[in-house]
Design an enzyme around this catalytic site. Structure first.
Site, PDB file in Angstrom:
ATOM      1  CD  GLU A  88      -2.837  -1.345   0.211  1.00 55.42           C
ATOM      2  OE1 GLU A  88      -2.989  -0.382  -0.567  1.00 55.42           O
ATOM      3  OE2 GLU A  88      -3.474  -2.410   0.106  1.00 55.42           O
ATOM      4  CB  CYS A 150      -6.061  -2.124   6.799  1.00 56.25           C
ATOM      5  SG  CYS A 150      -6.321  -3.872   7.188  1.00 56.25           S
ATOM      6  CG  HIS A 178      -4.340  -5.049   2.540  1.00 56.84           C
ATOM      7  ND1 HIS A 178      -4.572  -3.722   2.254  1.00 56.84           N
ATOM      8  CD2 HIS A 178      -5.107  -5.345   3.616  1.00 56.84           C
ATOM      9  CE1 HIS A 178      -5.453  -3.235   3.119  1.00 56.84           C
ATOM     10  NE2 HIS A 178      -5.791  -4.199   3.949  1.00 56.84           N
TER      11      HIS A 178
END
Length: 223
Positions: A88, A150, A178
Site C-alpha cells: 500500500e 487497516c 495486505h
C-alpha cells in the site's frame, strides 16, 4: 539473513479477528516473521497483534509507536478480495461506518479531524512489488488501503512518522502490506508463498531503507 552494524528498531503488527474473519492470517504471519528475523544482526525486533477495533487502534497504536520509537514499521492485514500481496502506498483520512470486532462504529468520519487528506509512505511500493514478482510471488503496488481499520492504522502511523521529522535525522519508514487469503481459505497462494513474500519485503527494506517512492496502480476494495 541481513547483517547491518547499525542497530535499528523494527515493529511488525498484525490484526486479530474481525466480522466475517474468525481467524485472521496476519496474526500467524507476524509471529512467524518475527521468529524468522529474531536473530538478525542490526535490528531490535518488536511485534504486536492489535484487536480489530476502532478504539484499540485509535489509542493503543500511537502509544505503542511512542513507546518503541521504531525506525521501521510494517503493518500486515488481510484483504479478502485480493489474489496477490498488495503493497500500500497511501492512507486516507477517512473511516467507513463499518462495525469492528466489538460491533462498534468509528468515532468520526475523519481519522484526525483537520488532518492531511492523504499520507504516503516514502518507500517505493512499485520497487517492493516488482521484487516479489521477480521471485515468483504475485504482488502489486496499491494506491489505497481501503477505509477500514487497516487504513485507520496506516494513517495514524504515517502521521506519527511525519511528526518525527523535526526530532530525528531519519524519520521512521512505515508500510502497510495486505495479504490475500491463502489456498484453502478461498485464495490462490500457498501460506509459504505469503510468508516468503513478507520476509522478502522486510529484507528489502532493511537492505535499502531509503527507497524512493514510485507510482502505484489502483487497488481493489480492501478491508
Amino acid at each position: 539473513m541481513v547483517q547491518n552494524p547499525e542497530q535499528r528498531s523494527v515493529l511488525l503488527t498484525g490484526f486479530g479477528p474481525f466480522p466475517g474473519v474468525p481467524k485472521n492470517p496476519s496474526m500467524a504471519l507476524v509471529e512467524d516473521l518475527a521468529d524468522a528475523f529474531r536473530d538478525t544482526l542490526g535490528i531490535t525486533l518488536h511485534k504486536r497483534i492489535l484487536s480489530t477495533e476502532w478504539n484499540t487502534v485509535r489509542y493503543e497504536a500511537p502509544a505503542l509507536l511512542d513507546a518503541i520509537r521504531p525506525d521501521i514499521v510494517i503493518h500486515f492485514g488481510l484483504c479478502r478480495g485480493a489474489n496477490a500481496i498488495r503493497i500500500e502506498r497511501s492512507a486516507y483520512n477517512q473511516a467507513s461506518r463499518l462495525e469492528d470486532a466489538a460491533n462498534i462504529l468509528p468515532p468520526s468520519p475523519a481519522i484526525l479531524p483537520g488532518g492531511t487528506p492523504r499520507l504516503d509512505t516514502p518507500l517505493s511500493t512499485a520497487h517492493l512489488a516488482r521484487g516479489l514478482r521477480l521471485a515468483g510471488i504475485p504482488a502489486l503496488p496499491s494506491l489505497s488501503a481501503g477505509r477500514y481499520l487497516c487504513n485507520y492504522l496506516y494513517y495514524l502511523s504515517l502521521d506519527w512518522a511525519a511528526k518525527q521529522s523535526p526530532v530525528r535525522s531519519h524519520p521512521p519508514l512505515v508500510l502497510f502490506v495486505h495479504i490475500p487469503p491463502a489456498r484453502g481459505d478461498g485464495g490462490y497462494l500457498e501460506p509459504a508463498e505469503i510468508a516468503r513474500g513478507a520476509a522478502a519485503i522486510l529484507s528489502d527494506i532493511l537492505q535499502a531503507p531509503r527507497l524512493a517512492a514510485h507510482h502505484a496502480v489502483p487497488a481493489s476494495h480492501a478491508a
